[in-house]
Design a protein around this motif. Structure first.
Motif, short mmCIF file in Angstrom:
data_model
loop_
_atom_site.label_atom_id
_atom_site.label_comp_id
_atom_site.label_asym_id
_atom_site.label_seq_id
_atom_site.Cartn_x
_atom_site.Cartn_y
_atom_site.Cartn_z
N TYR A 13 132.52 104.46 -21.60
CA TYR A 13 132.70 104.90 -20.22
C TYR A 13 133.33 103.82 -19.36
O TYR A 13 134.10 104.11 -18.45
CB TYR A 13 131.36 105.36 -19.63
CG TYR A 13 130.89 106.68 -20.19
CD1 TYR A 13 131.67 107.83 -20.06
CD2 TYR A 13 129.68 106.79 -20.86
CE1 TYR A 13 131.24 109.04 -20.57
CE2 TYR A 13 129.25 107.99 -21.38
CZ TYR A 13 130.03 109.12 -21.23
OH TYR A 13 129.62 110.32 -21.76
N THR A 30 119.48 105.66 -28.08
CA THR A 30 120.34 104.49 -28.21
C THR A 30 119.67 103.23 -27.66
O THR A 30 119.65 102.18 -28.33
CB THR A 30 121.68 104.73 -27.49
OG1 THR A 30 122.38 105.79 -28.15
CG2 THR A 30 122.53 103.46 -27.52
N ASP A 31 119.14 103.29 -26.44
CA ASP A 31 118.53 102.10 -25.84
C ASP A 31 117.36 101.59 -26.68
O ASP A 31 117.21 100.38 -26.88
CB ASP A 31 118.04 102.41 -24.42
CG ASP A 31 119.17 102.77 -23.48
OD1 ASP A 31 120.31 102.37 -23.77
OD2 ASP A 31 118.91 103.44 -22.47
N SER A 53 126.96 95.56 -23.22
CA SER A 53 126.39 96.61 -22.38
C SER A 53 126.05 96.01 -21.03
O SER A 53 125.96 94.79 -20.89
CB SER A 53 125.12 97.19 -23.02
OG SER A 53 124.57 98.22 -22.22
N SER A 111 123.43 92.92 -13.47
CA SER A 111 122.31 93.33 -12.62
C SER A 111 121.36 92.16 -12.38
O SER A 111 121.14 91.31 -13.25
CB SER A 111 121.54 94.47 -13.29
OG SER A 111 120.30 94.70 -12.63
N ASN A 168 128.18 103.01 -23.30
CA ASN A 168 128.34 102.15 -22.13
C ASN A 168 129.72 101.50 -22.15
O ASN A 168 130.42 101.44 -21.13
CB ASN A 168 127.24 101.09 -22.13
CG ASN A 168 127.05 100.43 -20.77
OD1 ASN A 168 127.68 99.43 -20.47
ND2 ASN A 168 126.18 101.01 -19.95
N ASP A 222 126.57 98.81 -27.24
CA ASP A 222 126.16 100.09 -26.66
C ASP A 222 127.43 100.94 -26.55
O ASP A 222 128.21 100.80 -25.61
CB ASP A 222 125.53 99.84 -25.29
CG ASP A 222 125.01 101.10 -24.63
OD1 ASP A 222 125.44 102.21 -25.01
OD2 ASP A 222 124.19 100.99 -23.70
N GLN A 270 132.37 96.76 -14.94
CA GLN A 270 131.10 96.14 -14.55
C GLN A 270 131.41 94.74 -14.03
O GLN A 270 131.60 93.82 -14.80
CB GLN A 270 130.14 96.08 -15.73
CG GLN A 270 129.80 97.43 -16.32
CD GLN A 270 128.91 98.25 -15.41
OE1 GLN A 270 128.22 97.72 -14.54
NE2 GLN A 270 128.91 99.56 -15.60
N ASP A 296 123.54 97.98 -19.32
CA ASP A 296 122.46 98.92 -19.07
C ASP A 296 121.15 98.19 -18.79
O ASP A 296 120.64 97.46 -19.64
CB ASP A 296 122.30 99.84 -20.28
CG ASP A 296 121.40 101.03 -20.01
OD1 ASP A 296 120.63 101.00 -19.04
OD2 ASP A 296 121.49 102.02 -20.78
N THR A 297 120.59 98.40 -17.62
CA THR A 297 119.35 97.72 -17.24
C THR A 297 118.14 98.23 -18.03
O THR A 297 117.08 97.59 -18.02
CB THR A 297 119.07 97.88 -15.74
OG1 THR A 297 119.06 99.27 -15.40
CG2 THR A 297 120.13 97.17 -14.91
N ASP A 298 118.27 99.36 -18.74
CA ASP A 298 117.17 99.82 -19.59
C ASP A 298 116.88 98.83 -20.71
O ASP A 298 115.82 98.90 -21.34
CB ASP A 298 117.50 101.18 -20.20
CG ASP A 298 117.43 102.32 -19.18
OD1 ASP A 298 116.84 102.11 -18.10
OD2 ASP A 298 117.95 103.41 -19.48
#
Length: 215
Positions: free
Chosen positions: A15, A117-118, A141, A174, A12, A9, A170, A143-145
């Motif tokens: 950043y 992207t997701d 990544s 999650s 992600n 990602d 991170q 990302d919880t998506d």
């Protein structure tokens, strides 16, 4: 020995690196990073998901140079999958008028939202699981998506191991990722996985230099 495909990602990771380390590790050799993270696996390929930068000409030029260098250096190991940024004009919650500044003439505020992207990561993850493309899926990544896609991939191919490699900053995974292994990408791995300062395309002869701001 297991085989691995990585799904990166791009924003992600970007950043996370920016927040933790500034610009110093943007010139990242993704194939080398995956080999460092999974040293006992055979790398099948890296799927790198990103989108062309909009509204920032210098950043867009640096990104374009990086993408060309990455493809030239990887010799087919890295596949770039491009999404898009959609322009948004923030509006006042009360009157719904676009926000403007006090300049003369006034400027309308604009932002850009990354799209697709997701969904693209999820689609390739499930597709590769369905075809048995590798023994291991490594998702770079946090990302919880991506939770529904990970769960779908595991239903399609329960024997395929899925791991999350968490970008810098991170600290923990999650709670919604309940069925995957995970680990953090540390600074040592980033530092040791940089592209050469100048990358040459062996086919065209073109040279791609690390952007000055990224040094």
């Amino acid at each position: 020995m297991s085989t691995v495909i990585a799904y990166v990602d791009g924003f992600n990771l970007y950043y996370g690196m920016r927040a933790k380390h500034g610009h110093r590790y943007y010139w990242l050799d993704l194939a080398a990073l995956v080999r460092r993270l999974r040293p006992t696996d055979t790398l099948i390929g890296v799927r790198y998901f990103t989108a062309p930068v909009r509204g920032e000409p210098t950043a867009a030029a640096n990104q374009s140079t990086y993408l060309d260098a990455l493809v030239a250096h990887s010799q087919g190991e890295v596949e770039t999958v491009l999404g898009r940024f959609v322009e948004k004009k923030p509006r006042c919650r009360e009157c719904r008028t676009c926000w403007v500044c006090a300049c003369t003439p006034p400027h309308i505020y604009r932002t850009y939202e990354e799209k697709a992207t997701d969904v693209a990561i999820g689609a390739r993850l499930v597709e590769d699981s369905a075809t048995g493309a590798s023994d291991v899926a490594l998702i770079v990544s946090a990302d919880t998506d991506l939770v529904p896609a990970v769960e779908a991939a595991q239903r399609v191919c329960p024997s395929r191991s899925v791991y999350m490699a968490l970008p810098p900053g991170q600290v923990r995974l999650s709670k919604y990722f309940t069925t995957v292994g995970h680990f953090n990408i540390n600074e040592t791995a980033l530092r040791a996985s940089q592209l050469p300062p100048v990358v040459q395309d062996t086919t065209s002869g073109a040279l791609y230099s690390r952007p000055a701001k990224w040094k």
